[in-house]
Write a protein that holds these residues in place. Structure first.
Motif, PDB file in Angstrom:
ATOM      1  N   ASN A 139       0.793  -1.159   0.067  1.00 12.33           N
ATOM      2  CA  ASN A 139      -0.061  -0.037   0.125  1.00 12.33           C
ATOM      3  C   ASN A 139       0.863   1.417  -0.086  1.00 12.33           C
ATOM      4  OD1 ASN A 139       1.058   0.247   2.667  1.00 12.33           O
ATOM      5  ND2 ASN A 139      -1.023  -0.178   3.362  1.00 12.33           N
ATOM      6  N   GLY A 140       2.236   1.300  -0.081  1.00 15.99           N
ATOM      7  CA  GLY A 140       3.185   2.350  -0.158  1.00 15.99           C
ATOM      8  C   GLY A 140       3.759   2.717   1.232  1.00 15.99           C
ATOM      9  N   GLN A 141       2.932   2.280   2.266  1.00 14.23           N
ATOM     10  CA  GLN A 141       3.464   2.394   3.580  1.00 14.23           C
ATOM     11  C   GLN A 141       4.595   2.022   3.896  1.00 14.23           C
ATOM     12  OE1 GLN A 141       1.629   4.915   5.590  1.00 14.23           O
ATOM     13  NE2 GLN A 141       0.491   5.434   3.691  1.00 14.23           N
ATOM     14  N   TRP A 142       5.543   2.579   4.641  1.00 14.05           N
ATOM     15  CA  TRP A 142       6.855   2.324   5.463  1.00 14.05           C
ATOM     16  C   TRP A 142       6.581   1.487   6.535  1.00 14.05           C
ATOM     17  CZ3 TRP A 142      10.945   2.129   2.418  1.00 14.05           C
ATOM     18  CH2 TRP A 142      11.152   3.220   1.422  1.00 14.05           C
ATOM     19  N   ARG A 143       7.201  -0.082   6.830  1.00 13.09           N
ATOM     20  CA  ARG A 143       7.064  -0.712   7.916  1.00 13.09           C
ATOM     21  C   ARG A 143       8.439  -1.233   8.512  1.00 13.09           C
ATOM     22  NH1 ARG A 143       2.828   1.435   8.069  1.00 13.09           N
ATOM     23  NH2 ARG A 143       0.828   0.442   7.619  1.00 13.09           N
ATOM     24  N   VAL A 144       8.394  -1.236   9.595  1.00 10.31           N
ATOM     25  CA  VAL A 144       9.886  -1.772  10.163  1.00 10.31           C
ATOM     26  C   VAL A 144       9.819  -3.082  10.080  1.00 10.31           C
ATOM     27  CG1 VAL A 144      11.469  -1.811  12.052  1.00 10.31           C
ATOM     28  CG2 VAL A 144      10.106   0.382  11.860  1.00 10.31           C
ATOM     29  N   LEU A 145      10.913  -3.739   9.386  1.00  8.77           N
ATOM     30  CA  LEU A 145      11.101  -5.305   9.000  1.00  8.77           C
ATOM     31  C   LEU A 145      12.173  -5.871  10.112  1.00  8.77           C
ATOM     32  CD1 LEU A 145      11.857  -5.133   5.214  1.00  8.77           C
ATOM     33  CD2 LEU A 145       9.601  -5.793   6.312  1.00  8.77           C
ATOM     34  N   ASN A 146      13.082  -4.999  10.401  1.00  9.08           N
ATOM     35  CA  ASN A 146      14.067  -5.574  11.377  1.00  9.08           C
ATOM     36  C   ASN A 146      14.941  -4.432  12.166  1.00  9.08           C
ATOM     37  OD1 ASN A 146      17.463  -6.252  11.640  1.00  9.08           O
ATOM     38  ND2 ASN A 146      16.217  -8.244  11.650  1.00  9.08           N
ATOM     39  N   LEU A 147      15.048  -4.916  13.284  1.00  8.99           N
ATOM     40  CA  LEU A 147      15.707  -3.962  14.281  1.00  8.99           C
ATOM     41  C   LEU A 147      16.897  -4.833  14.879  1.00  8.99           C
ATOM     42  CD1 LEU A 147      16.246  -1.426  16.230  1.00  8.99           C
ATOM     43  CD2 LEU A 147      14.270  -2.591  17.566  1.00  8.99           C
ATOM     44  N   GLU A 148      18.159  -4.379  14.951  1.00  8.45           N
ATOM     45  CA  GLU A 148      19.145  -4.879  15.677  1.00  8.45           C
ATOM     46  C   GLU A 148      19.995  -3.954  16.536  1.00  8.45           C
ATOM     47  OE1 GLU A 148      23.091  -7.898  15.203  1.00  8.45           O
ATOM     48  OE2 GLU A 148      21.625  -7.550  13.597  1.00  8.45           O
ATOM     49  N   ALA A 149      20.238  -3.939  17.763  1.00  5.91           N
ATOM     50  CA  ALA A 149      20.889  -3.022  18.628  1.00  5.91           C
ATOM     51  C   ALA A 149      22.324  -3.622  19.371  1.00  5.91           C
ATOM     52  CB  ALA A 149      19.916  -2.610  20.104  1.00  5.91           C
ATOM     53  N   THR A 150      23.174  -2.792  19.178  1.00  2.17           N
ATOM     54  CA  THR A 150      24.435  -3.011  19.661  1.00  2.17           C
ATOM     55  C   THR A 150      24.951  -2.079  20.750  1.00  2.17           C
ATOM     56  OG1 THR A 150      25.151  -4.096  17.679  1.00  2.17           O
ATOM     57  CG2 THR A 150      27.049  -3.531  19.212  1.00  2.17           C
TER      58      THR A 150
END
Length: 188
Positions: A153-164
């Protein structure tokens, strides 16, 4: 077929020029059609700004434990890897926020870089976090990478998050620079 030789030269030259222009135009149009259109700088800037606004929404939602906003920003197949190596899917991540296992009093952005791709955006950021992670107090600096994908639908969505973790006390259960132990059959 019989050619007339009495056509004035100027008409022949004009017809040849028109044919040449049509042929050149056709070549140019075909070359342009084969190349993907490059996004204009203004479009990239606008999209990059949109991602930065989504980042602000994400961080504000974390500090308010607003899982409704977080859920809207996440893709259904979202995955997160925390600084201590915990892997969470969307529901597990939201549960950690809802339960208070992870709670954030403040998240101050120290640096942010957004890299745009046609259907993805990669955010690399450095933040100071004050709150609680895995039920342990935290006052530390983290770097994280977040990958956004553009939904149908053109919307941005978070697929992945990685923290260090960059800095912070060892009491957080994370020992900076601790190497993996070598297997007995491995040589040094």
């Amino acid at each position: 077929m019989h050619w007339r030789m009495d056509i004035p030269f100027r008409y022949t030259r004009a017809v040849a020029a028109v044919l040449c222009l049509l042929l050149c135009g056709s070549v140019v149009l075909n070359a342009c059609a084969d190349k993907p259109a490059k996004p204009k700088k203004e479009n990239r800037r606008a999209e990059s700004h949109q991602i930065e606004l989504l980042e602000q929404s994400w961080l504000q939602a974390l500090t308010k434990s607003d899982t409704t906003v977080l859920e809207k920003l996440m893709s259904d197949d979202f995955l997160a890897i925390s600084a201590n190596g915990t892997l969470s899917d969307k529901q597990q991540y939201l549960q950690r926020v809802t339960s208070g296992i992870n709670s954030f009093r403040s998240i101050d952005v120290m640096d942010i870089k957004v890299r745009m791709q046609p259907s993805a955006a990669v955010v690399v950021s450095q933040v100071r976090v004050l709150g609680q992670l895995d039920s342990h107090p935290v006052n530390a600096v983290f770097r994280y990478t977040k990958v956004y994908g553009r939904a149908a639908n053109g919307q941005w969505r978070v697929l992945n998050l990685e923290a260090t973790r960059v800095s912070g006390p060892d009491e957080m259960g994370m020992h900076r620079g601790t190497p993996l132990s070598m297997r007995p059959n491995q040589e040094h």
